[in-house]
Structure formats: structure tokens, C-alpha cells
Design a protein around this motif. Structure first.
Motif, short mmCIF file in Angstrom:
data_model
loop_
_atom_site.label_atom_id
_atom_site.label_comp_id
_atom_site.label_asym_id
_atom_site.label_seq_id
_atom_site.Cartn_x
_atom_site.Cartn_y
_atom_site.Cartn_z
N LEU A 187 0.89 -1.14 0.15
CA LEU A 187 0.08 0.10 -0.06
C LEU A 187 0.93 1.34 0.01
CD1 LEU A 187 -2.63 -1.07 2.76
CD2 LEU A 187 -2.64 -1.35 0.32
N GLU A 188 0.28 2.47 -0.41
CA GLU A 188 1.09 3.61 -0.44
C GLU A 188 1.74 3.94 0.80
OE1 GLU A 188 0.08 7.96 -2.56
OE2 GLU A 188 -1.43 7.03 -1.06
N ASN A 189 1.07 3.89 2.02
CA ASN A 189 1.44 4.02 3.30
C ASN A 189 2.08 2.82 4.22
OD1 ASN A 189 1.66 6.96 2.94
ND2 ASN A 189 -0.75 6.85 2.98
N ASP A 240 -14.22 6.88 0.62
CA ASP A 240 -13.10 6.39 0.43
C ASP A 240 -12.64 6.04 -1.15
OD1 ASP A 240 -13.39 5.44 2.82
OD2 ASP A 240 -14.21 3.33 2.52
N GLY A 284 -12.74 8.94 4.36
CA GLY A 284 -11.38 8.54 3.48
C GLY A 284 -10.24 9.07 4.20
N ARG A 328 -7.46 6.00 5.30
CA ARG A 328 -6.02 6.22 4.98
C ARG A 328 -5.21 6.59 6.29
NH1 ARG A 328 -8.60 7.38 0.25
NH2 ARG A 328 -9.57 9.36 1.13
N ILE A 373 -4.50 3.48 8.29
CA ILE A 373 -3.43 2.66 7.83
C ILE A 373 -1.99 3.21 7.91
CG2 ILE A 373 -2.44 1.84 5.50
CD1 ILE A 373 -5.14 1.46 4.45
N SER A 374 -1.75 4.57 7.97
CA SER A 374 -0.58 5.32 8.10
C SER A 374 -0.25 5.16 9.62
CB SER A 374 -0.93 6.76 7.75
OG SER A 374 -0.82 7.03 6.30
N TYR A 427 -12.19 -4.20 7.02
CA TYR A 427 -12.97 -3.14 6.13
C TYR A 427 -14.37 -4.10 5.89
CZ TYR A 427 -13.88 0.16 2.06
OH TYR A 427 -14.56 1.12 1.42
#
Length: 385
Positions: free
Chosen positions: A202-204, A248, A258, A262, A265-266, A279
Motif C-alpha cells: 500500500l501507499e503508506n 473512500d 476517506g 488512510r 493505515i498510516s 473493512y
């Protein structure tokens, strides 16, 4: 396919009511298509059965079929939320739903019933008719409409209990017991099983694995996003996140979903101890995407986020937390640190055997569009900002 009674499902908990998941799931699909289903309940110990069709997808063909089932002299009834009846000029007691029976069969049709059921429409007048309380079977039929993510309004005609089996066979209709419908969500959650998993950077959070869980009836999958490798012998940091297409996926500013997703997750990734985002497929606090859009339309008329759901005939929050507890159990976690501002998520998890050792605050700045939404969550829903 005709199925006349609720067969017990295989349960993994003595808290799970016996229910036939597949039959209820099929009935949900039938209701969404505007088909008729048969529901049996008991009032004061006596069996009471109705033929049911959902008001939202109601067609004239479907309505005529329902009327053909009615015994001579019996008129169809439309079961609607108390708040909708009140807006139509009917002073109601505290019963959440009430039935309206038109006195003039020739003056009512599918379009008219759809207008009566639609809380976004203002009507000048109702046809002449009578109001009456709903039966247990009709109450369960409303629950079925909610499971179908339709407006909670149904059209019914009574069916003699001794004619139920014959009618089901003759017209190829499903038969459900009210207990089977009312126990569906718990039984579905108890039947969740892992069906797939894959590493998804994932991005983060580059070290993430997504695990999918599906109920036995083939319903919607819930997802566990496992970040790093959280230890199972101490409280794990988790976030319960209800899906939100608008927030989201397309960046809606009407809510804070949203940023919460995120941000969770970060935060889990930065903590270095790993954790989980569950989720959950419970869009719009459990009312579904289409009804959430209807609730948005009502909010644009001045309702707050809770009143809008109730104006549609739903509870302010229809979400359930047994799916989350079951997923955690299968992943091997019994104690959690919960990223949330919502005390109901804490009590919801603990009611299904998950210990919440700590609430970790999880708030984000307002954006100019969601101040009233966040204020409502704080003042009316008890969120801890």
C-alpha cells in the motif's frame, strides 16, 4: 425453488440463532427483483402468514400477481415506517412501522404505492383507507427489505397458514420463517470463512496483506488488511472501517471516512508493531449506497445525518459488529487497541467476546463541508472528539 421451512445452519457458537442462510439470501435477491416471497410469523402463539413484495421495485405486473393471491374481500396493505406515515398526516404511536389498507382497490396501483413508500416525495393526499398495526410476519418482511438494501416498505396480503405450502408449490415461491430472517445477520457472520489472501503493498504500508472472508451463503466479502506482522500475545492495534464508496473511493467531503481509512493505515504502519484494518461491507451505517444517497438528499433539505436515516425508516445506525469479532477470532486475536471515536464500536466488539484494552483517538480536521456532520456525531451519537 420452493423451500418451506428454515433448516438449521451449522453454527460455531451457541449464540447463533438457527437460520437458513441460503433461503434468506435467495429471498433477498427475489425481493430486489420485485418478486413475491412468503413469510410466516407468530402473533400471540398463532401462525400468521403473508405474501410480500417490496414497494421500491414494485411493478404493476407484480402488484397484480400479489392481488391474485389475496383471498376474496382481502385488500393489499402497504407497510411503511411510522415517520413516513406521520409525514402523510397519520398520527402514530411509537410502533416503528404501520400498515395502510386502501378502502378502494380500484383506486390503488403500483405507482401509487411506490409514491406512498417514497419518503422523498410529498403527497397531497392519501386514498381512503384504514391504518392497522403490523404482524410479526410483516415486521420480518421489513427486516428482509433492509437486508436487500431497499427502502423499508413492503406490500402484503394475508395467506391462510394451511394454504402456505400449496401456494408455494403452485407459484414456485420461497417460504421463510420470521425467526430465520431476524437471525440472518448473526448466522451469516458466524459462517464467515477465509477464501483468499494476497500481499498488497500500500501507499503508506508496503508490508500489507489483504485477506477476504465470505459467508456460507455467498454474500458480500469482508476484508482484513493486515499490516506488518502484529504479535498475537498482546493487544493489536486495529481499525473497524465501514465501507464508504463516496468517501473512500471518490473523495467525498461530506464525511471523514476517506481520511479515517488512510489515516488508520498510516498510523498502524508508523507504529512499527503492526495491526489490522477490518473493512466491513456496511455502507451508509448499514443501509447501503443507494439509501445513503437518499439520506444525502434529505440532508440537503435540512435533516442531520441521523435523522435522515430514520426518515427513510432505518435505525440511525444499522451496523453490526459480529463479522469483525469473527474475523479477529479466526486471525487469532482476542484483545485489541481500537482506533475509534465511536463508543458503540467498543461495546459492539466486546459483546462478541473481543476485549478492548484501549481506545485510541482517531479524529481529523473538518473540511468546510462536514462540520455539521461531525458535530452531529459528537452531540447526538456520542462520538468522542
Amino acid at each position: 425453488m420452493t423451500q418451506s421451512s428454515a433448516a438449521p445452519a451449522q453454527n460455531n457458537s451457541n449464540l447463533t440463532p438457527a437460520t437458513d442462510l441460503v433461503t434468506v439470501s435467495r429471498a433477498v435477491a427475489d425481493l430486489r427483483r420485485g418478486e413475491i416471497v412468503l413469510v410466516q410469523g407468530h402473533d400471540n402463539g398463532e401462525a400468521h402468514s403473508v405474501a410480500v413484495i417490496a414497494a421500491e421495485p414494485l411493478s404493476q405486473i407484480g402488484f397484480d400477481r400479489l392481488c391474485d393471491i389475496a383471498r376474496e374481500g382481502e385488500a393489499p396493505a402497504i407497510v411503511i415506517p411510522r415517520v413516513r406515515a406521520k409525514s402523510l398526516g397519520r398520527a402514530c404511536k411509537n410502533d416503528p412501522f404501520i400498515a395502510f389498507v386502501s378502502a378502494d382497490r380500484s383506486g390503488i396501483n403500483a405507482d401509487r404505492l411506490g409514491e406512498i413508500a417514497n419518503p422523498l416525495l410529498d403527497l397531497d393526499a392519501l386514498p381512503k383507507g384504514d391504518w392497522r398495526p403490523v404482524s410479526m410476519a410483516e415486521s420480518a418482511a421489513i427486516r428482509l427489505a433492509k437486508l436487500a438494501r431497499l427502502l423499508p416498505a413492503v406490500v402484503t396480503v394475508p395467506v391462510a397458514p394451511d394454504q402456505l405450502e400449496n401456494l408455494a408449490r403452485a407459484q414456485n415461491l420461497l417460504v421463510l420463517q420470521s425467526e430465520s430472517i431476524n437471525g440472518y445477520e448473526n448466522a451469516s457472520a458466524a459462517s464467515l470463512r477465509e477464501v483468499s489472501q494476497a500481499r498488497v503493498p500500500l501507499e503508506n504500508a508496503e508490508n500489507a496483506t489483504v485477506i477476504a472472508f465470505r459467508p456460507e451463503d455467498g454474500g458480500q466479502e469482508h476484508l482484513a488488511i493486515v499490516i506488518d506482522e502484529p504479535a498475537k500475545d498482546k493487544p493489536v492495534l486495529i481499525r473497524l472501517h465501514s465501507e464508504c464508496f463516496t468517501g473512500d473511493l471518490i473523495g467525498s467531503l461530506r464525511c471523514d471516512c476517506g481520511p479515517q481509512l488512510r489515516g488508520a493505515i498510516s498510523e498502524i504502519s508508523r507504529g512499527g508493531q503492526g495491526g489490522i484494518v477490518l473493512y466491513l461491507r456496511q455502507e451508509g451505517r448499514g443501509i447501503g449506497l443507494v439509501n445513503k444517497l437518499r439520506a444525502y438528499a434529505l440532508q440537503d433539505r435540512g435533516f442531520d445525518t441521523l435523522d435522515a436515516n430514520e426518515e427513510l425508516g432505518f435505525d440511525a445506525d444499522e451496523r453490526v459488529y459480529r463479522p469483525a469479532a469473527e474475523m479477529l477470532r479466526q486471525l487469532g486475536f482476542e484483545t485489541v487497541r481500537l482506533l475509534t471515536n465511536n463508543p458503540e464500536k467498543m461495546s459492539g466488539l466486546e459483546s462478541w467476546g473481543v476485549k478492548v484494552s484501549e481506545r485510541v483517538p482517531h479524529k481529523f480536521p473538518s473540511n468546510g463541508h462536514n462540520e455539521f456532520y461531525l458535530q452531529t456525531k459528537k452531540e447526538r451519537a456520542g462520538h468522542l472528539f
